[in-house]
Design a protein around this motif. Structure first.
Motif, mmCIF file in Angstrom:
data_model
loop_
_atom_site.group_PDB
_atom_site.id
_atom_site.type_symbol
_atom_site.label_atom_id
_atom_site.label_comp_id
_atom_site.label_asym_id
_atom_site.label_seq_id
_atom_site.Cartn_x
_atom_site.Cartn_y
_atom_site.Cartn_z
ATOM 1 N N UNK A 186 -6.551 -36.949 11.431
ATOM 2 C CA UNK A 186 -7.138 -37.912 12.344
ATOM 3 C C UNK A 186 -7.066 -37.329 13.757
ATOM 4 N N UNK A 187 -8.197 -37.346 14.441
ATOM 5 C CA UNK A 187 -8.281 -36.779 15.781
ATOM 6 C C UNK A 187 -8.541 -37.895 16.775
ATOM 7 N N UNK A 188 -7.828 -37.852 17.893
ATOM 8 C CA UNK A 188 -8.004 -38.880 18.907
ATOM 9 C C UNK A 188 -6.888 -38.777 19.926
ATOM 10 N N UNK A 189 -6.900 -39.595 20.973
ATOM 11 C CA UNK A 189 -5.833 -39.512 21.971
ATOM 12 C C UNK A 189 -4.491 -39.939 21.374
ATOM 13 N N UNK A 190 -3.424 -39.298 21.809
ATOM 14 C CA UNK A 190 -2.102 -39.647 21.306
ATOM 15 C C UNK A 190 -1.500 -38.580 20.416
ATOM 16 N N UNK A 191 -2.221 -37.474 20.249
ATOM 17 C CA UNK A 191 -1.678 -36.403 19.409
ATOM 18 C C UNK A 191 -0.599 -35.608 20.148
ATOM 19 N N UNK A 192 -0.779 -35.472 21.459
ATOM 20 C CA UNK A 192 0.187 -34.660 22.219
ATOM 21 C C UNK A 192 1.573 -35.286 22.183
ATOM 22 N N UNK A 193 2.574 -34.438 22.043
ATOM 23 C CA UNK A 193 3.941 -34.919 22.028
ATOM 24 C C UNK A 193 4.418 -35.351 20.652
ATOM 25 N N UNK A 194 3.516 -35.328 19.688
ATOM 26 C CA UNK A 194 3.907 -35.796 18.357
ATOM 27 C C UNK A 194 4.592 -34.705 17.539
ATOM 28 N N UNK A 195 5.405 -35.155 16.614
ATOM 29 C CA UNK A 195 5.983 -34.262 15.617
ATOM 30 C C UNK A 195 5.498 -34.774 14.265
ATOM 31 N N UNK A 196 4.687 -33.962 13.619
ATOM 32 C CA UNK A 196 4.100 -34.379 12.345
ATOM 33 C C UNK A 196 4.599 -33.509 11.205
ATOM 34 N N UNK A 197 4.500 -34.030 10.008
ATOM 35 C CA UNK A 197 4.663 -33.141 8.860
ATOM 36 C C UNK A 197 3.273 -32.582 8.526
ATOM 37 N N UNK A 198 3.198 -31.772 7.486
ATOM 38 C CA UNK A 198 1.949 -31.098 7.161
ATOM 39 C C UNK A 198 0.802 -32.037 6.843
ATOM 40 N N UNK A 199 1.123 -33.287 6.498
ATOM 41 C CA UNK A 199 0.080 -34.258 6.168
ATOM 42 C C UNK A 199 -0.159 -35.211 7.336
ATOM 43 N N UNK A 200 0.309 -34.828 8.480
ATOM 44 C CA UNK A 200 0.147 -35.578 9.738
ATOM 45 C C UNK A 200 0.863 -36.933 9.727
ATOM 46 N N UNK A 201 1.942 -37.033 8.972
ATOM 47 C CA UNK A 201 2.808 -38.212 9.099
ATOM 48 C C UNK A 201 3.697 -38.007 10.308
ATOM 49 N N UNK A 202 3.784 -38.976 11.203
ATOM 50 C CA UNK A 202 4.684 -38.804 12.349
ATOM 51 C C UNK A 202 6.127 -38.828 11.867
ATOM 52 N N UNK A 203 6.803 -37.684 11.976
ATOM 53 C CA UNK A 203 8.140 -37.565 11.378
ATOM 54 C C UNK A 203 9.185 -38.525 11.929
ATOM 55 N N UNK A 204 9.283 -38.673 13.244
ATOM 56 C CA UNK A 204 10.322 -39.594 13.730
ATOM 57 C C UNK A 204 10.105 -41.019 13.207
ATOM 58 N N UNK A 205 8.837 -41.453 13.164
ATOM 59 C CA UNK A 205 8.557 -42.795 12.655
ATOM 60 C C UNK A 205 8.874 -42.911 11.177
ATOM 61 N N UNK A 206 8.526 -41.854 10.463
ATOM 62 C CA UNK A 206 8.766 -41.834 9.029
ATOM 63 C C UNK A 206 10.268 -41.944 8.749
ATOM 64 N N UNK A 207 11.035 -41.181 9.528
ATOM 65 C CA UNK A 207 12.482 -41.194 9.335
ATOM 66 C C UNK A 207 13.046 -42.575 9.650
ATOM 67 N N UNK A 208 12.471 -43.215 10.671
ATOM 68 C CA UNK A 208 12.909 -44.555 11.049
ATOM 69 C C UNK A 208 12.682 -45.543 9.906
ATOM 70 N N UNK A 209 11.537 -45.344 9.258
ATOM 71 C CA UNK A 209 11.154 -46.293 8.225
ATOM 72 C C UNK A 209 11.905 -46.070 6.917
ATOM 73 N N UNK A 210 12.110 -44.799 6.562
ATOM 74 C CA UNK A 210 12.662 -44.539 5.231
ATOM 75 C C UNK A 210 14.072 -43.977 5.278
#
Ligand code: ATP
Ligand code: MG
Length: 586
Positions: free
Chosen positions: A78-102
């Motif tokens: 997914x392309x759009x504003x808000x990509x900068x500063x993100x940490x993603x896994x290879x499938x573009x899941x935001x890692x910090x959020x993912x860790x928070x959730x699971x």
């Protein structure tokens, strides 16, 4: 629309074979349903009514007969504003959020939106009703950190459209419609600030590709002066285990003269990934003094994800790089390490029972590596502005043997080669780029004749050193010994760079150009010494002054006074200059 469905007929590691009913295409995303989870997978082969899918998750529990849903969409980001500063896994899941959730142990089958749909962006329209637009044309802009993020016509809208309406200036989320376009048949298309693009297809919404010419300054002397990288070019850093590949990439990500840095960390050790995640946000951008993260995107693999995710991460990373290039920005993509990616290819190829090539890598290893690096480039966009993607990849060959297939395949396509040497890293000579074996096809910041003059001393110095190992110092003439000392001097005051010293860690191109001339004059000076001991101790003293000079603030009083001291030392000793250099320094 109900997509094609299928059933698992075989499971082989993280590859499943699925018999399907309907239409399926290559690189399409499918979900394997196991218990209450849906595991994301990608179609990598189709034979009649059976498709093979690589599963991006641990395949434990998948059994013959499990249902598979095909999505009808290619593996995309997914392309759009808000990509900068993100940490993603290879499938573009935001890692910090993912860790928070699971929790700390990432759960499989949990996918999250890459971009926030709640965040509001300050939109300023630039297109107006009646304008004719094509894909990637700018409809408006939003500020994203220090950059002007272009809101563009989605890259998958081929053909010409007429703008029916654009939202007035205001704040919107990426889910809000910001424009309506009409195609040639009069159908209306609603456009938001985000869209998807398949990762395995190079973004090609530019007018023309240009030849990479301008150097991409890294502030590492050995690179900028001797083995330069061009904006929009490619380079590789092969090096044995622990030779400094990752550190060199971190230094580059900090100091390289680019707008945006994208790091694809396919580290093999979980610890390494954690390190990257911890260290990066703490680094400051030397240009702005703010967090480096604000102009960085990190794509990294968690240890809980199987190899297929490594494959996805390099493609995800390069697609994000191409997206920002469309905004007329200079992007640097650092892939560490591409060997892990190649190993993932090898594993999959084995599972597919393809005919293996060298060292069991697939026969298409070379072409796959080539097509990845070919996505780098400097381009002229439709509005005439320029953007670039530069790609630097590390390779970690087993045992540091550069003859292996991944290094060789990479060397065929890249424009510069920074080979790291075990010997140098063991001797703690950093950066451990080999000063004789490395090469670059690009033009650097210093004229080639000057560089090759200095390089000659390094080469001859190293020859004398080899010879001395055989015949001993006594068997070496004083003239040869001085050449050896000059070679050593270049090595210690120019090739090596102290990444812990505030000044020496990053050297501006102006300073490199200036200091290099000073060094050339020393190399070209005819010195005479009573004996080798005298020569050695004189050079030791000179080296120490020079190191202090390197560590002093550019053009400071200390810098100037050390320079005077060095010049006095040299002129006192020198019996004139070598003729060739006079032309070069004129
Ligand atoms: N430029 C440098 N200055 C000082 N120390 C360095 C430098 N580069 C590397 N080192 C030292 O070498 C160590 C290993 O470096 P690094 O992790 O970058 O190697 P690597 O080639 O990425 O290893 P691996 O093959 O395990 O990924 C660092 O922890 C650091 O101590
Ligand atoms: Mg490393």
């Amino acid at each position: 629309m109900i997509g094609t469905k299928g059933r698992v007929v075989a499971v082989n590691g993280n590859m499943v074979s699925v018999r399907f009913d309907g239409a399926v295409s290559m690189n399409e995303v499918g979900y394997v349903k196991v218990a209450d989870k849906r595991l994301k997978s990608e179609v990598i082969r189709i034979r009649n009514d059976v498709s093979q899918l690589q599963v991006f998750e641990i395949t434990k529990g998948i059994t013959v007969g499990d249902e598979v849903e095909y999505s009808g969409d290619m593996l995309a980001v997914e392309l759009g504003p808000g990509l900068l500063g993100q940490v993603y896994d290879g499938l573009q899941n935001p890692l910090p959020l993912l860790a928070e959730k699971t929790g700390f142990f990432l759960e499989r089958g949990v996918y999250m939106k890459p971009l926030s749909s709640e965040l509001k962006w300050n939109f300023t329209p630039s297109a107006k009703a009646g304008d004719k637009v094509e894909r990637a044309d700018t409809l408006g802009t939003v500020p994203e950190g220090a950059f002007t993020h272009r809101i563009m016509v989605p890259f998958n809208l081929y053909g010409t459209y007429t703008v029916a309406s654009v939202k007035p200036a205001g704040s919107y989320t990426i889910a809000d419609t910001i424009a309506e376009l009409k195609d040639e048949k009069g159908n209306t298309v609603k456009v938001t600030m985000s869209f998807n693009w398949p990762v395995k297809r190079a973004v090609d919404c530019y007018e023309e590709r240009l030849k990479p010419k301008e150097p991409m300054v890294t502030r590492v002397r050995l690179i900028d002066t001797f083995y330069p990288v061009a904006r929009g070019g490619t380079y590789c850093i092969p090096g044995p285990f622990g030779a400094g590949k990752t550190v060199l990439q971190q230094i580059t990500s900090r100091h390289a003269d680019v707008d945006i840095v994208i790091v694809a960390a396919c580290g093999e050790r979980a610890g390494e990934v954690v390190e990257t995640l911890k260290e990066f946000p703490e680094l400051t951008d030397p240009r702005t003094g703010r967090s480096l993260m604000e102009r960085t995107i990190i794509i990294c693999n968690t240890s809980s994800m199987p190899v297929a995710a490594r494959e996805a991460s390099v493609y995800t990373a390069v697609t994000l790089a191409e997206y920002y290039r469309q905004m007329s920005l200079n992007v640097l993509l650092l892939a560490d390490s591409t060997s892990r990616w190649a190993q993932a290819m090898r594993e999959m190829s084995g599972r597919l029972e393809e005919i293996p090539g060298e060292e069991a890598f697939p026969a298409y290893l070379e072409s796959t590596i080539a097509s990845f690096y070919e996505r780098a480039g400097i381009v002229r966009l439709r509005d005439g502005s320029i953007g670039s993607v530069t790609i630097g990849g590390t390779v970690s060959p087993a045992g540091g043997n550069f003859e292996e297939p991944v290094t060789q395949a990479t060397l065929k396509v890249v424009g510069a080669f920074h080979g790291l040497s075990r010997e140098r890293s063991d001797a703690r000579k950093f950066p451990a780029i080999h000063p004789l074996d490395s090469w670059s096809k690009y033009k650097g910041i210093i004229p080639a004749e000057k560089v090759s003059y200095a390089h000659g001393f390094m080469r001859r110095g190293s020859e004398v050193e080899q010879m001395m190992k055989v015949v001993g110092e006594e068997g070496t003439s004083i003239e040869d010994y001085v050449i050896y000392l000059k070679g050593e001097l270049i090595d210690s005051v120019y090739f090596q760079q102290n990444s812990f010293d505030a000044v020496d860690a990053a050297v501006s191109p102006e300073r490199q150009i200036y200091v290099f001339d000073k060094l050339l004059k020393i190399l070209a000076s005819k010195f005479t010494f009573g004996d080798k001991n005298e020569g050695r101790s004189w050079f030791n003293k000179l080296r120490q002054r020079f190191l202090d000079y390197n560590g002093s603030e550019w053009k400071s009083d200390r810098f100037t006074s050390l320079e005077k001291e060095i010049e006095a030392m040299v002129s006192e000793r020198s019996g004139g200059l070598d003729k060739t250099i006079e032309k070069l320094l004129a």
